[in-house]
Design an enzyme around this catalytic site. Structure first.
Site, short mmCIF file in Angstrom:
data_model
loop_
_atom_site.label_atom_id
_atom_site.label_comp_id
_atom_site.label_asym_id
_atom_site.label_seq_id
_atom_site.Cartn_x
_atom_site.Cartn_y
_atom_site.Cartn_z
N HIS A 52 42.91 45.56 30.93
CA HIS A 52 42.07 45.35 32.11
C HIS A 52 42.51 44.17 32.97
CE1 HIS A 52 38.72 47.63 29.76
NE2 HIS A 52 39.59 48.44 30.34
N ALA A 100 33.40 38.94 14.71
CA ALA A 100 34.86 38.99 14.66
C ALA A 100 35.45 38.03 13.63
CB ALA A 100 35.42 38.71 16.05
N VAL A 128 40.16 39.99 29.53
CA VAL A 128 41.03 39.46 30.59
C VAL A 128 41.38 37.99 30.34
CG1 VAL A 128 40.20 41.10 32.30
CG2 VAL A 128 39.06 38.88 32.09
N TYR A 145 35.33 34.87 40.09
CA TYR A 145 36.46 34.82 39.17
C TYR A 145 37.04 33.40 39.07
CZ TYR A 145 36.19 39.80 38.60
OH TYR A 145 35.75 41.06 38.28
N GLN A 180 41.00 44.64 25.66
CA GLN A 180 40.24 44.97 26.87
C GLN A 180 39.82 43.70 27.60
OE1 GLN A 180 37.31 48.37 26.12
NE2 GLN A 180 37.86 47.80 24.03
#
Length: 224
Positions: free
Chosen positions: A105, A213, A89, A54, A87
């Site tokens: 999330h 998108a 992060v 992370y 959804q």
């Protein structure tokens, strides 16, 4: 009163800013199995690996930029009431200018206590170190909802969806529950549009724009 546009976004919108998604890589996320880096058991087994993973994602996020889709959704706020339920992060919606964002999330730029879930800290893009603790002495972990954990913002998100005048779904396959169930909270009279270049799960009465998108959001805005 302004119409309320509720936007549900998934990994596809962030992918156009260069952030990789595990579902596009055979269940791997940057060559890691999600079961090695995205479950409570993984953190208990190898916290150093999970923290490093992370930390790397946070550094990657720092160099990423909001794309046209993020900015177009933010610009909607000049004419409509807009709520984004994501959804993802990352913080690209906020950096793109959206002011009302619910993160289902979790958020990569925050850390929380492993024992006291109410202790959440803004950390920006810096690393979380093994041995770094909260104010009560417990190890810090990423403020991420891992697989197998409850989604604490789900009820709030469902309340928001129930007030929608338009529901726009961008960059999600609608295959990840419980988030995918939010589409069923919308009133039957509310128009639904799905923007995704793949084959999203079927949503009855939804208009589907099979584009990425950025291109898809721009096309949808022309018809709004």
């Amino acid at each position: 009163m302004q119409d309320h546009i509720v936007v549900l976004t998934g990994a596809g919108i962030s992918a156009e800013s260069g952030l990789s998604t595990f579902r596009d890589n055979g269940g791997l996320w940057e060559e890691h199995s999600i079961y090695d880096v995205a479950t409570p058991e993984a953190f208990a087994r190898n916290p150093e690996l999970v923290l490093r993973f992370y930390n790397e994602r946070r550094r990657q996020l720092q160099s990423a930029q909001p794309n046209r889709a993020h900015r177009l959704l933010a610009e909607l706020e000049s004419r409509y009431r807009v709520s984004v339920i994501t959804q993802n992060v990352d913080d690209l919606h906020e950096r793109g200018g959206s002011s009302q964002v619910i993160h289902l999330h979790g958020e990569l730029t925050k850390a929380r206590s492993t024992r006291h879930c109410d202790l959440v800290y803004d950390i920006g893009y810096r690393d979380i170190e093994l041995g770094e603790t909260c104010d009560r002495g417990a190890q810090l972990r990423p403020h991420i909802v891992w697989f197998g954990e409850e989604v604490p913002m789900l009820d709030k998100a469902a309340e928001v969806v129930r007030t929608a005048d338009h529901l726009l779904i961008v960059g999600t396959s609608l295959q990840v529950y419980p988030a995918a169930g939010l589409v069923y909270e919308v009133d039957l009279s509310v128009p639904i549009t799905v923007i995704d270049p793949g084959e999203p799960a079927s949503v009855s009465r939804a208009r589907v724009i099979r584009k990425g998108a950025c291109e898809g959001v721009a096309e949808w805005l022309q018809s709004l």
